[in-house]
Design an enzyme around this catalytic site. Structure first.
Site, short mmCIF file in Angstrom:
data_model
loop_
_atom_site.label_atom_id
_atom_site.label_comp_id
_atom_site.label_asym_id
_atom_site.label_seq_id
_atom_site.Cartn_x
_atom_site.Cartn_y
_atom_site.Cartn_z
N TRP A 181 26.57 1.04 -7.49
CA TRP A 181 25.21 1.60 -7.50
C TRP A 181 25.11 2.35 -8.83
O TRP A 181 25.77 3.36 -9.03
CB TRP A 181 25.01 2.54 -6.32
CG TRP A 181 23.60 3.04 -6.23
CD1 TRP A 181 22.56 2.45 -5.57
CD2 TRP A 181 23.06 4.22 -6.82
NE1 TRP A 181 21.41 3.18 -5.73
CE2 TRP A 181 21.70 4.28 -6.49
CE3 TRP A 181 23.60 5.24 -7.60
CZ2 TRP A 181 20.85 5.31 -6.91
CZ3 TRP A 181 22.76 6.27 -8.03
CH2 TRP A 181 21.41 6.30 -7.68
N HIS A 218 -7.34 19.04 2.60
CA HIS A 218 -6.97 19.84 1.43
C HIS A 218 -6.52 18.95 0.27
O HIS A 218 -5.82 19.42 -0.63
CB HIS A 218 -5.87 20.84 1.81
CG HIS A 218 -6.30 21.77 2.88
ND1 HIS A 218 -7.13 22.85 2.63
CD2 HIS A 218 -6.10 21.77 4.22
CE1 HIS A 218 -7.39 23.49 3.77
NE2 HIS A 218 -6.78 22.84 4.75
N LYS A 222 23.67 3.37 0.81
CA LYS A 222 24.02 4.28 1.89
C LYS A 222 24.96 5.34 1.33
O LYS A 222 25.80 5.03 0.50
CB LYS A 222 24.73 3.46 2.97
CG LYS A 222 24.83 4.15 4.29
CD LYS A 222 23.78 3.65 5.24
CE LYS A 222 23.79 4.37 6.55
NZ LYS A 222 22.43 4.55 7.06
N ASN A 281 34.02 5.86 -8.40
CA ASN A 281 32.80 6.29 -7.73
C ASN A 281 32.62 7.75 -8.11
O ASN A 281 33.54 8.55 -7.96
CB ASN A 281 32.97 6.15 -6.21
CG ASN A 281 31.78 6.72 -5.45
OD1 ASN A 281 30.67 6.80 -5.97
ND2 ASN A 281 32.01 7.13 -4.22
N GLY A 282 31.43 8.10 -8.61
CA GLY A 282 31.20 9.48 -9.01
C GLY A 282 30.64 9.56 -10.41
O GLY A 282 30.09 8.58 -10.93
N LYS A 294 10.49 5.66 6.05
CA LYS A 294 11.05 4.36 6.46
C LYS A 294 10.23 3.24 5.85
O LYS A 294 10.77 2.27 5.33
CB LYS A 294 11.01 4.28 7.98
CG LYS A 294 12.12 3.81 8.77
CD LYS A 294 13.48 4.40 8.78
CE LYS A 294 14.00 5.16 7.62
NZ LYS A 294 15.04 6.10 7.93
N GLU A 348 9.01 10.91 8.60
CA GLU A 348 10.09 9.93 8.72
C GLU A 348 9.51 8.51 8.74
O GLU A 348 10.08 7.60 8.13
CB GLU A 348 10.91 10.24 9.99
CG GLU A 348 11.99 9.24 10.35
CD GLU A 348 13.04 9.02 9.26
OE1 GLU A 348 13.09 9.76 8.28
OE2 GLU A 348 13.81 8.05 9.41
N ARG A 400 27.13 0.50 0.25
CA ARG A 400 27.22 1.69 -0.59
C ARG A 400 26.66 1.46 -2.00
O ARG A 400 26.54 2.40 -2.79
CB ARG A 400 28.67 2.13 -0.71
CG ARG A 400 29.28 2.53 0.60
CD ARG A 400 30.71 2.96 0.39
NE ARG A 400 30.76 4.19 -0.35
CZ ARG A 400 30.88 5.39 0.21
NH1 ARG A 400 30.98 5.50 1.51
NH2 ARG A 400 30.92 6.48 -0.51
N GLU A 422 10.78 3.00 1.93
CA GLU A 422 12.09 2.60 1.42
C GLU A 422 12.42 1.13 1.68
O GLU A 422 13.17 0.54 0.92
CB GLU A 422 13.21 3.50 1.92
CG GLU A 422 13.54 3.39 3.37
CD GLU A 422 14.67 4.33 3.79
OE1 GLU A 422 15.62 4.52 3.03
OE2 GLU A 422 14.60 4.85 4.91
N CYS A 431 28.48 3.49 -4.46
CA CYS A 431 29.57 2.67 -4.96
C CYS A 431 30.64 2.55 -3.89
O CYS A 431 31.04 3.54 -3.29
CB CYS A 431 30.22 3.23 -6.23
SG CYS A 431 29.14 3.29 -7.63
#
Ligand code: F6R
Length: 614
Positions: free
Chosen positions: A74, A510, A609, A100-101, A491, A487, A28, A494, A2
């Site tokens: 968000w 395995h 983000k 925000n929160g 990437k 990584e 955000r 996402e 947010c």
């Protein structure tokens, strides 16, 4: 998570400035957005579902005024609809709130409000709306229907905050007071800034170009933001003056500057990040600027997501260069665990410096008596200020939601920490430093060569075709190339929404081998020496079961082509730096595959983000 932006004390251009700031914090959260303006005739509100552009195109009816608050969301509570978009008002439109929160006592508050009167009705599913109801109720108790004075605003605001549990940064407007914004910060980022106007923001990026100095207010701070003046109280209600600091980044640092996307821009900035991060820190005979003064018995690394993968790289470095054992934990796991034991150093890694779990993990570590060092990009962030010492990666603003250049900086930060520990343990000698320093000085140019090479372009062209119509992909690595495999998979998933998993090559038999079928793309992050041979073996195993292998190999590797459908070569460098080269290829591969699928690489769905809620 947010984005909040607010301004008080403008004349005629409040909406335009709010939109400019909101554009900079959209990364955000981008599932809905909204603006509320305090006008002489009341609060004027506009909210829209979807990306900010949708709001920008639907502003008719929004009135101008001297103060305004804006939000890009968000979703945590309730779906991303217009009804749930911020700002939220009370039923009488006396106040408007951006948040925000998370308000943790939402259920109890809602119940109390319902019981307080039959006329109470809620217009959203959010916890944030409750703040507006509570503030309106407290104002009512303070001054009835009168326009509140500053003293009355402060009294009502303080009682409102006392009734809230959880983590929040808040901005609020009150009808009739177009000369002030109420603010509060508890365990969520909030920044204030001044010129002749007053500004409030969840992120420095939206303030660049508007003000020169900002104030990182402290946890528990609250008060009134006036044009050109801050009236601030700490959690005990004591008046405080917080230091104003110079804004660390220029406006153009967070702009596209001719690139089509932030992700592509930031991938291409990596050579510059390497130069900046190592400048003055690594030389032929010394490691400077890493503030560790003792040799710990154990290093515990905590981080999330991409930063966690950088932490895995750091573990390799630390164990190899200093012989000190190292454990890497997801910050959220560490936070609720019960670590105890030897004289440990806790190392936090975070690009934003605002990730709630990493911050909480560091605080938990400090409460257990461990010294903390953090590798951060935003050196003025909450994590930076909370940590006992920091190592800044100097990557500049990272706007693309998928972290790219910060990973490179974080890995180098981990390397510097390992070298410092290696010196303290008498295991890194001048000759080792000299070799590494020579390679590190050549690395940015070599990476620039890779980024500009025809071989890379052609290799990526062939590789991305193998992802056409695919919904699953795998990445394999071993030892220091294993974090790169993880990584690379993160990437890809996402930004392209292809399900991707990274595995250590030795793990294949395995279980994961069962998932390989005809045409499954498998990216092998190759290496040299014994690891290379083992990975070739893994490539053969998946190919025998129908996989299409994309191998990222070191230039001069004669054998790689025999084990892959597509080989992409990277320049050879020092073995400690080599994974950074491989990673660039993984980043670009994800980028192109995502673009081929028409995905918005800078704004992937469901993500944002800076994860400032748990
Ligand atoms: C992935 C990504 C995230 C972040 C994670 C930690 O591309 O960006 O996984 O790495 O949310 O963020 P920071 O480093 O800001 O703590």
């Amino acid at each position: 998570m947010c984005g909040i932006f607010g301004i008080t004390g403008r004349d005629g251009d409040t909406i335009q400035i709010l939109l400019k700031g909101l554009t900079k914090v959209e990364y955000r959260g981008y599932d809905s957005s909204g603006i509320c303006i305090s006008t002489p005739t009341g609060l004027s509100l506009k909210r829209k579902e979807g990306m900010l552009d949708n709001l920008k195109q639907n502003l008719s009816g929004l009135q101008e005024g001297r103060s305004g608050i804006a939000h890009t969301r968000w979703a945590t509570h309730g779906p991303p609809t217009e009804m749930n978009a911020h700002p939220h008002c009370d039923p009488q439109n006396r106040v408007a709130v951006v948040h925000n929160g998370i308000i943790e006592n939402e259920v109890q508050l809602r119940q109390i409000l319902i019981e307080s009167g039959p006329e109470v009705c809620f217009s959203s599913d959010t916890d944030s709306e409750l703040v507006a109801h509570v503030l309106a109720e407290e104002l009512d108790a303070e001054c009835g229907n009168e326009v509140p004075t500053d003293e009355q605003l402060l009294a009502a605001w303080r009682r409102t905050l006392d009734r809230l549990d959880g983590s929040f940064s808040l901005g609020a407007l009150v009808n009739g007071r177009d000369d002030v914004i109420l603010f509060a910060r508890v365990f969520s980022p909030l920044i204030l800034a001044l010129n002749e106007a007053g500004y409030l923001a969840s992120d420095i990026s939206c303030l660049a170009g508007m003000v020169d100095k900002i104030s990182y207010i402290e946890d528990g701070d609250w008060g009134l933001l006036h044009p050109g003046r801050i009236e601030l109280y700490d959690k005990d209600g004591e008046a405080q003056i917080r230091e104003m600091k110079k804004l660390p980044w220029a406006e153009e640092d967070s702009e596209l500057g001719g690139w089509s996307t932030f992700m592509l821009k930031e991938i291409n900035e990596q050579p510059a990040v390497i130069r900046a991060c190592l400048h003055g820190r690594l030389s032929r005979d010394a490691v400077r600027g890493v503030k560790i003064s003792f040799k710990p018995d154990l290093v515990r690394i905590i981080a999330c997501g991409t930063a966690f993968h950088a932490g895995m790289m750091a573990r390799h470095y630390i164990e190899e260069l200093s012989g000190i054992p190292c454990i890497v934990d997801h910050a959220h796991e560490f936070r609720y665990g019960t670590p105890s034991g030897p004289k440990a150093l806790v190392l936090g890694i975070s690009q934003s410096g605002e990730t709630a779990d990493t911050l909480a993990g560091l605080i938990a570590a400090q409460e257990r008596g461990y010294p903390t060092l953090s590798i951060v990009n935003v050196e003025t962030s909450t994590i930076a200020r909370q940590s006992d010492a920091i190592l800044g990666i100097r990557a500049g603003p990272e706007i693309g939601v998928a972290s790219t250049k910060a990973f490179t900086g974080q890995v180098l930060g981990g390397l510097l920490v390992a070298l410092r520990l290696g010196r303290l343990a008498n295991k890194v000698h001048t000759e080792d430093l000299s070799n590494l320093n020579n390679a590190a000085r050549r690395l940015p140019n070599a990476m620039e060569r890779l980024l500009a090479s025809n071989q890379l372009e052609q290799g990526l062209k062939r590789a991305r075709r193998l992802f056409k119509g695919k919904e699953h992909a795998f990445y394999l690595g071993r030892n220091s190339s294993y974090p790169i495999a993880l990584e690379g998979a993160l990437k890809l998933k996402e930004i392209s929404y292809i399900h991707a998993e990274g595995y250590a090559g030795g793990e294949l038999k395995h279980g994961p081998l069962a998932l390989i079928e005809e045409g499954t793309p498998v990216v092998v992050v190759s290496s040299d020496g014994i690891i290379q041979q083992k990975l070739f073996g893994n490539a053969r195993e998946v190919a025998a079961r129908g996989a299409r292998v994309i191998m990222i190999a070191i230039e001069g590797d004669q054998e790689a082509a025999a084990h892959a459908d597509v080989v992409i070569y990277v320049p050879k460098t020092h073995k400690l730096l080599q994974p950074l080269m491989h990673n660039v290829v993984c980043q670009l591969l994800s980028y192109h595959v995502a673009r081929d699928r028409d995905c918005n690489v800078d704004r992937p769905r469901n993500l944002a983000k800076s994860v400032t809620v748990e």
